[in-house]
Design an enzyme around this catalytic site. Structure first.
Site, PDB file in Angstrom:
ATOM      1  N   ARG A  60       0.827  -1.217   0.000  1.00  0.00           N
ATOM      2  CA  ARG A  60       0.000   0.000   0.000  1.00  0.00           C
ATOM      3  C   ARG A  60       0.855   1.258   0.000  1.00  0.00           C
ATOM      4  O   ARG A  60       0.412   2.320  -0.433  1.00  0.00           O
ATOM      5  CB  ARG A  60      -0.984  -0.030   1.183  1.00  0.00           C
ATOM      6  CG  ARG A  60      -2.069  -1.089   1.019  1.00  0.00           C
ATOM      7  CD  ARG A  60      -2.972  -1.150   2.246  1.00  0.00           C
ATOM      8  NE  ARG A  60      -2.288  -1.599   3.433  1.00  0.00           N
ATOM      9  CZ  ARG A  60      -2.147  -2.870   3.790  1.00  0.00           C
ATOM     10  NH1 ARG A  60      -2.690  -3.820   3.067  1.00  0.00           N
ATOM     11  NH2 ARG A  60      -1.478  -3.189   4.879  1.00  0.00           N
ATOM     12  N   GLU A  97       5.373  -9.999  15.671  1.00  0.00           N
ATOM     13  CA  GLU A  97       4.848 -10.559  16.920  1.00  0.00           C
ATOM     14  C   GLU A  97       5.327 -12.013  17.069  1.00  0.00           C
ATOM     15  O   GLU A  97       5.754 -12.437  18.130  1.00  0.00           O
ATOM     16  CB  GLU A  97       3.326 -10.478  16.894  1.00  0.00           C
ATOM     17  CG  GLU A  97       2.719 -10.555  18.264  1.00  0.00           C
ATOM     18  CD  GLU A  97       1.209 -10.430  18.200  1.00  0.00           C
ATOM     19  OE1 GLU A  97       0.694  -9.936  17.184  1.00  0.00           O
ATOM     20  OE2 GLU A  97       0.564 -10.859  19.166  1.00  0.00           O
TER      21      GLU A  97
END
Ligand code: AMP
Length: 172
Positions: A60, A97
């Protein structure tokens, strides 16, 4: 106007996994008034900054990056996931994560001393942009600012990007 742009971003709960509220900018991008205004407001900051290259982060970041580059009369350099760029690359890994991810940029994407903006749709924890800063630094680029449409403020991503200036048009 910024409030209208903010409202044009769609919230998608539990994407890409449970507990994440995904800020979907496709609803902003498909609206010509919102998209043009977003790019104009971001580009306005850099009109007098003699930007040479806008570095856009896959995927994006390419959308906002290419539009910004065109508006500023600058080039656009692509930061991509591993194995996508055809020529020699610098690589930088960063923590997710769970596990790590890697980003690449062509070694000739930025020349030493060039004025650079790093851009993406959204700043969350800052790990992605931090890796891109390292890539640009390896080439001696002069980072003028890291620029995002959206910032998730509570994740404090901008602290990771210190001492580089950080701008976001919309804060959640
Ligand atoms: P980070 O490295 O944590 O700053 O994550 C930034 C990257 O992940 C950007 O490329 C974003 O597009 C994407 N991202 C992270 N969190 C979100 C979210 N809540 N909504 C949309 N995109 C996100």
């Amino acid at each position: 106007m910024v409030e209208q742009i903010k409202k044009s971003i769609r919230n998608v709960p539990d994407f890409p996994k449970e507990g994440i509220l995904f800020k979907d900018i496709t609803t902003l991008c498909k609206d010509p008034v919102m998209f043009v205004k977003t790019v104009d407001l971001m580009a306005h900051r850099y009109i007098d900054k003699e930007i040479d290259v806008v570095v856009g982060i896959e995927a994006r970041g390419f959308v906002v990056g290419a539009a910004l580059a065109y508006k500023l009369g600058a080039g656009i350099a692509l930061v991509r996931k591993p194995g996508k760029l055809p020529h020699n690359t610098h690589k930088e890994s960063y923590e997710l994560e769970y596990g790590t991810d890697t980003l690449e940029i062509h070694t000739d994407a930025v020349e030493k001393g060039q004025n650079v903006i790093i851009t993406d749709d959204l700043l969350a924890t800052g790990g992605t942009a931090e890796a891109v800063i390292k890539l640009v630094n390896q080439m001696g680029g002069n980072i003028i600012e890291c620029s995002f449409i959206v910032e998730l403020e509570e994740l404090k991503g901008r602290e990771k990007l210190t001492p580089h200036p950080v701008y976001s048009l919309i804060k959640f």
